[in-house]
Design an enzyme around this catalytic site. Structure first.
Site, mmCIF file in Angstrom:
data_model
loop_
_atom_site.group_PDB
_atom_site.id
_atom_site.type_symbol
_atom_site.label_atom_id
_atom_site.label_comp_id
_atom_site.label_asym_id
_atom_site.label_seq_id
_atom_site.Cartn_x
_atom_site.Cartn_y
_atom_site.Cartn_z
ATOM 1 N N ASP A 162 0.869 -1.185 0.000
ATOM 2 C CA ASP A 162 0.000 0.000 0.000
ATOM 3 C C ASP A 162 0.902 1.230 0.000
ATOM 4 O O ASP A 162 1.828 1.313 0.816
ATOM 5 C CB ASP A 162 -0.873 -0.046 1.263
ATOM 6 C CG ASP A 162 -1.962 1.015 1.239
ATOM 7 O OD1 ASP A 162 -1.732 2.114 0.683
ATOM 8 O OD2 ASP A 162 -3.039 0.740 1.794
ATOM 9 N N LEU A 163 0.639 2.171 -0.902
ATOM 10 C CA LEU A 163 1.473 3.389 -0.970
ATOM 11 C C LEU A 163 1.413 4.174 0.334
ATOM 12 O O LEU A 163 2.292 4.990 0.601
ATOM 13 C CB LEU A 163 1.001 4.287 -2.127
ATOM 14 C CG LEU A 163 1.179 3.736 -3.543
ATOM 15 C CD1 LEU A 163 0.622 4.730 -4.557
ATOM 16 C CD2 LEU A 163 2.643 3.432 -3.832
ATOM 17 N N TYR A 210 -13.427 13.107 -6.282
ATOM 18 C CA TYR A 210 -12.444 12.393 -7.114
ATOM 19 C C TYR A 210 -11.713 13.375 -8.033
ATOM 20 O O TYR A 210 -10.477 13.413 -8.079
ATOM 21 C CB TYR A 210 -13.144 11.305 -7.935
ATOM 22 C CG TYR A 210 -12.280 10.703 -9.013
ATOM 23 C CD1 TYR A 210 -11.236 9.844 -8.701
ATOM 24 C CD2 TYR A 210 -12.506 10.993 -10.361
ATOM 25 C CE1 TYR A 210 -10.439 9.293 -9.693
ATOM 26 C CE2 TYR A 210 -11.721 10.446 -11.357
ATOM 27 C CZ TYR A 210 -10.683 9.603 -11.023
ATOM 28 O OH TYR A 210 -9.896 9.073 -12.015
HETATM 29 P P1 NAD Z 1 -8.136 0.282 -11.110
HETATM 30 O O1 NAD Z 1 -8.894 0.384 -9.833
HETATM 31 O O2 NAD Z 1 -8.345 -0.937 -11.953
HETATM 32 O O3 NAD Z 1 -6.581 0.420 -10.830
HETATM 33 C C1 NAD Z 1 -6.053 1.115 -9.726
HETATM 34 C C2 NAD Z 1 -5.020 0.199 -9.066
HETATM 35 O O4 NAD Z 1 -4.406 0.921 -7.986
HETATM 36 C C3 NAD Z 1 -5.626 -1.066 -8.481
HETATM 37 O O5 NAD Z 1 -4.893 -2.189 -8.927
HETATM 38 C C4 NAD Z 1 -5.487 -0.881 -6.959
HETATM 39 O O6 NAD Z 1 -5.287 -2.121 -6.285
HETATM 40 C C5 NAD Z 1 -4.289 0.044 -6.871
HETATM 41 N N1 NAD Z 1 -4.270 0.892 -5.671
HETATM 42 C C6 NAD Z 1 -5.258 1.731 -5.249
HETATM 43 N N2 NAD Z 1 -4.872 2.351 -4.125
HETATM 44 C C7 NAD Z 1 -3.612 1.914 -3.841
HETATM 45 C C8 NAD Z 1 -2.675 2.202 -2.803
HETATM 46 N N3 NAD Z 1 -2.958 3.065 -1.820
HETATM 47 N N4 NAD Z 1 -1.489 1.579 -2.827
HETATM 48 C C9 NAD Z 1 -1.175 0.694 -3.815
HETATM 49 N N5 NAD Z 1 -2.024 0.377 -4.805
HETATM 50 C C10 NAD Z 1 -3.228 0.982 -4.816
HETATM 51 O O7 NAD Z 1 -8.470 1.611 -11.939
HETATM 52 P P2 NAD Z 1 -8.146 2.008 -13.452
HETATM 53 O O8 NAD Z 1 -9.430 2.253 -14.121
HETATM 54 O O9 NAD Z 1 -7.166 1.062 -14.049
HETATM 55 O O10 NAD Z 1 -7.458 3.425 -13.235
HETATM 56 C C11 NAD Z 1 -6.054 3.623 -13.306
HETATM 57 C C12 NAD Z 1 -5.755 5.088 -13.153
HETATM 58 O O11 NAD Z 1 -6.339 5.832 -14.232
HETATM 59 C C13 NAD Z 1 -6.309 5.710 -11.870
HETATM 60 O O12 NAD Z 1 -5.376 6.667 -11.404
HETATM 61 C C14 NAD Z 1 -7.570 6.396 -12.325
HETATM 62 O O13 NAD Z 1 -7.919 7.462 -11.477
HETATM 63 C C15 NAD Z 1 -7.160 6.869 -13.706
HETATM 64 N N6 NAD Z 1 -8.292 7.098 -14.603
HETATM 65 C C16 NAD Z 1 -9.054 6.065 -15.026
HETATM 66 C C17 NAD Z 1 -10.109 6.295 -15.895
HETATM 67 C C18 NAD Z 1 -10.973 5.163 -16.416
HETATM 68 O O14 NAD Z 1 -11.899 5.444 -17.187
HETATM 69 N N7 NAD Z 1 -10.730 3.911 -16.082
HETATM 70 C C19 NAD Z 1 -10.398 7.596 -16.319
HETATM 71 C C20 NAD Z 1 -9.621 8.646 -15.849
HETATM 72 C C21 NAD Z 1 -8.544 8.379 -15.015
#
Ligand code: NAD
Length: 310
Positions: A57-58, A145
């Site tokens: 965890d970060l 968010y």
């Molecule tokens: P996701 O939830 O599949 O991936 C996020 C990952 O971060 C997960 O594997 C989770 O386990 C990990 N994580 C979360 N908090 C953590 C912590 N404190 N320490 C370590 N690991 C942690 O989401 P995603 O859709 O793949 O999104 C990836 C990134 O892209 C995110 O930053 C999200 O905000 C951004 N984003 C996504 C979208 C979209 O449409 N999917 C749009 C805009 C921005």
């Protein structure tokens, strides 16, 4: 050899990025708490020893040392749940803002000079200009968010200017595809598996947004890193049109082979508190750099639905 660290690399977009980095022959370390991501998303790379997974965890400690010697950090780890951020904002403040601060500090200590960060269209709030360009103001997010990501952008900018780092900030439209665990398509597929006769649609179904298939998104991310030379780079990444929620429902229903499904709308122009009813990003900056999306929103949705049903 380029050595990339990917936070959140076991999640949806992160694991596709890892596939691409491995394909480029890079050394890859993933840091992920597996709160939302999974080992399965990295399966073959872990088995083949091409990727190292640091399960951490970060917000905790110990993971920082795995940044030593890295060329750059792709920082994707975050809590991406816009809807939940209007109910319990604490997770977004901690995981997104504090998480980003802790990544930047670890980079500073270990002298890692480059960060690529996944921000979002929600930093624009309900923009008066659509398609919205990167220099649009005022940036007035309507979800916690979106606010948390805007705060992260500000922190990254300050670390670039204070500590000589270089950054690529991506403001994504809705990114969709295989391994996605959240969002409208996941929601519709789950609901239709539970009840193939009636589909509840949040809002009036007219919310219109831009959607981009995840492989296109990853291609854009890497194109920017390879080709944008400024110290602090901000890029919108999305498709150049939009699709409304009712049409997405039609595509999901069609691809699932269902007929006669009744739609039940919860009403109102937004699906939930913090929802932005209309969103399309101007991608001229990426176009000028040399990247353009190869497919539009509806085609992205269809391709994502097929991949998710597999
Ligand atoms: P996701 O939830 O599949 O991936 C996020 C990952 O971060 C997960 O594997 C989770 O386990 C990990 N994580 C979360 N908090 C953590 C912590 N404190 N320490 C370590 N690991 C942690 O989401 P995603 O859709 O793949 O999104 C990836 C990134 O892209 C995110 O930053 C999200 O905000 C951004 N984003 C996504 C979208 C979209 O449409 N999917 C749009 C805009 C921005």
């Amino acid at each position: 050899m380029i050595f990339s660290v990917v936070t959140g690399g076991a999640g949806f977009i992160g694991s596709h990025l890892v596939d691409a980095l491995v394909g480029r022959g890079e050394r890859v370390v993933v840091i992920d708490s597996l709160a939302a991501g999974s080992r399965d998303n990295l399966g073959k790379h872990l088995d083949e020893g091409l990727v190292t997974l640091v399960e951490a965890d970060l917000l905790g400690d110990g993971w920082q040392r795995s940044l030593a010697g890295a060329t750059r950090v792709f920082h994707l780890a975050a809590d991406p749940d816009v809807r939940q951020s209007a109910i319990a904002p604490d997770s977004q403040i901690r995981n997104n803002i504090m998480g980003t601060y802790r990544v930047l500090e670890a980079m500073r200590v270990h002298r890692v000079g480059e960060i690529a960060f996944t921000s979002t269209s929600t930093v624009y709030g309900e923009a008066a200009v659509i398609p919205t360009p990167e220099d649009y103001t005022p940036l007035e997010p309507v979800s916690v968010y979106g606010a948390s990501k805007l705060a992260c952008e500000a922190l990254i900018s300050s670390y670039c200017h204070s500590f000589g780092m270089k950054a690529w900030v991506y403001r994504f439209a809705n990114i969709i595809g295989a391994r996605s665990g959240h969002g409208v398509i996941t929601d519709f597929i789950r609901k239709l598996r539970e009840d193939p006769e009636v589909l509840e649609i949040l809002g009036d179904g007219r919310q219109s947004k831009s959607y981009l298939e995840v492989s296109e998104c990853v291609r854009a991310m890497l194109y920017a890193v390879d080709n944008a030379p400024s110290q602090y780079n901000v890029f919108n990444i999305g498709s150049e049109d939009w699709v409304d929620v009712r049409r997405i429902a039609d595509i999901v229903v069609g691809e699932m082979g269902l007929t006669g499904v009744k739609y039940r709308f919860t009403g109102g122009e937004r699906g939930w508190v913090g929802d932005v009813p209309r969103m399309q990003l101007a991608v001229d900056r990426m176009r000028t750099l040399g990247w353009k999306p190869e497919i539009g929103s509806a085609e992205s949705v269809r391709s994502a639905v097929r991949a998710m049903l597999e």
